[in-house]
Design a protein around this motif. Structure first.
Motif, PDB file in Angstrom:
ATOM      1  N   LYS A  40      88.064  65.458  70.468  1.00 38.59           N
ATOM      2  CA  LYS A  40      89.053  64.998  71.445  1.00 38.59           C
ATOM      3  C   LYS A  40      88.394  64.569  72.752  1.00 38.59           C
ATOM      4  N   ASN A  41      87.423  65.360  73.209  1.00 40.98           N
ATOM      5  CA  ASN A  41      86.726  65.016  74.451  1.00 40.98           C
ATOM      6  C   ASN A  41      85.970  63.696  74.320  1.00 40.98           C
ATOM      7  N   ASN A  42      85.284  63.509  73.200  1.00 43.77           N
ATOM      8  CA  ASN A  42      84.555  62.258  72.983  1.00 43.77           C
ATOM      9  C   ASN A  42      85.511  61.068  72.911  1.00 43.77           C
ATOM     10  N   PHE A  43      86.622  61.239  72.233  1.00 48.74           N
ATOM     11  CA  PHE A  43      87.610  60.169  72.109  1.00 48.74           C
ATOM     12  C   PHE A  43      88.202  59.830  73.479  1.00 48.74           C
ATOM     13  N   LYS A  44      88.499  60.853  74.262  1.00 47.72           N
ATOM     14  CA  LYS A  44      89.036  60.632  75.609  1.00 47.72           C
ATOM     15  C   LYS A  44      88.033  59.872  76.475  1.00 47.72           C
ATOM     16  N   GLN A  45      86.755  60.218  76.375  1.00 53.19           N
ATOM     17  CA  GLN A  45      85.727  59.505  77.130  1.00 53.19           C
ATOM     18  C   GLN A  45      85.681  58.030  76.738  1.00 53.19           C
ATOM     19  N   GLN A  46      85.818  57.760  75.440  1.00 52.33           N
ATOM     20  CA  GLN A  46      85.830  56.371  74.976  1.00 52.33           C
ATOM     21  C   GLN A  46      87.030  55.624  75.549  1.00 52.33           C
ATOM     22  N   LEU A  47      88.186  56.254  75.521  1.00 48.49           N
ATOM     23  CA  LEU A  47      89.385  55.608  76.051  1.00 48.49           C
ATOM     24  C   LEU A  47      89.283  55.404  77.559  1.00 48.49           C
ATOM     25  N   ASP A  48      88.711  56.372  78.243  1.00 47.91           N
ATOM     26  CA  ASP A  48      88.562  56.266  79.697  1.00 47.91           C
ATOM     27  C   ASP A  48      87.597  55.157  80.098  1.00 47.91           C
ATOM     28  N   SER A  49      86.686  54.792  79.211  1.00 50.14           N
ATOM     29  CA  SER A  49      85.707  53.756  79.545  1.00 50.14           C
ATOM     30  C   SER A  49      86.238  52.340  79.314  1.00 50.14           C
ATOM     31  N   ILE A  50      87.429  52.220  78.735  1.00 50.46           N
ATOM     32  CA  ILE A  50      88.025  50.903  78.497  1.00 50.46           C
ATOM     33  C   ILE A  50      88.553  50.348  79.816  1.00 50.46           C
ATOM     34  N   GLU A  51      88.205  49.117  80.080  1.00 49.09           N
ATOM     35  CA  GLU A  51      88.705  48.453  81.288  1.00 49.09           C
ATOM     36  C   GLU A  51      89.869  47.550  80.893  1.00 49.09           C
ATOM     37  N   TRP A  52      91.000  47.777  81.525  1.00 51.55           N
ATOM     38  CA  TRP A  52      92.200  46.998  81.235  1.00 51.55           C
ATOM     39  C   TRP A  52      92.312  45.846  82.225  1.00 51.55           C
ATOM     40  N   THR A  53      92.719  44.710  81.723  1.00 54.12           N
ATOM     41  CA  THR A  53      92.960  43.557  82.587  1.00 54.12           C
ATOM     42  C   THR A  53      94.314  42.956  82.230  1.00 54.12           C
ATOM     43  N   ASP A  54      94.864  42.180  83.159  1.00 57.56           N
ATOM     44  CA  ASP A  54      96.128  41.508  82.893  1.00 57.56           C
ATOM     45  C   ASP A  54      95.916  40.054  82.487  1.00 57.56           C
ATOM     46  N   GLU A  55      94.669  39.671  82.414  1.00 58.30           N
ATOM     47  CA  GLU A  55      94.364  38.286  82.055  1.00 58.30           C
ATOM     48  C   GLU A  55      94.619  38.043  80.581  1.00 58.30           C
ATOM     49  N   LYS A  56      95.148  36.861  80.284  1.00 61.17           N
ATOM     50  CA  LYS A  56      95.332  36.478  78.891  1.00 61.17           C
ATOM     51  C   LYS A  56      94.034  35.863  78.402  1.00 61.17           C
ATOM     52  N   PRO A  57      93.617  36.211  77.187  1.00 57.90           N
ATOM     53  CA  PRO A  57      92.371  35.633  76.692  1.00 57.90           C
ATOM     54  C   PRO A  57      92.547  34.130  76.439  1.00 57.90           C
ATOM     55  N   SER A  58      91.498  33.388  76.705  1.00 55.87           N
ATOM     56  CA  SER A  58      91.559  31.942  76.445  1.00 55.87           C
ATOM     57  C   SER A  58      91.296  31.703  74.970  1.00 55.87           C
ATOM     58  N   LEU A  59      92.025  30.793  74.418  1.00 55.65           N
ATOM     59  CA  LEU A  59      91.894  30.473  72.996  1.00 55.65           C
ATOM     60  C   LEU A  59      90.879  29.340  72.816  1.00 55.65           C
ATOM     61  N   PRO A  60      89.996  29.457  71.814  1.00 62.36           N
ATOM     62  CA  PRO A  60      89.046  28.371  71.579  1.00 62.36           C
ATOM     63  C   PRO A  60      89.756  27.130  71.037  1.00 62.36           C
ATOM     64  N   HIS A  61      89.240  25.983  71.361  1.00 58.95           N
ATOM     65  CA  HIS A  61      89.859  24.723  70.895  1.00 58.95           C
ATOM     66  C   HIS A  61      89.281  24.277  69.600  1.00 58.95           C
TER      67      HIS A  61
END
Length: 61
Positions: A40-61
């Protein structure tokens, strides 16, 4: 962690073949709880290291 898993597996195999005595049952329960806490501690550390953004990913053409 590897030693912890190895001991849990060893106790599990013994439980299936000849059974466990009271102290081995208590050890198995303690080791399982310890393993889950580490997981659980390792999983929580992994989740805590995720950076969230509100940007929409650009789609390749």
């Amino acid at each position: 962690m590897e030693k912890l898993i190895a001991r849990i597996n060893e106790l599990s195999r013994k439980h299936k073949t000849v059974g466990l005595n009271e102290s081995e049952l208590a050890e198995r329960d303690r080791l399982r709880k310890e393993y889950l806490q580490v997981f659980k501690n390792n999983f929580k550390q992994q989740l805590d290291s995720i950076e969230w953004t509100d940007e929409k990913p650009s789609l390749p053409h």
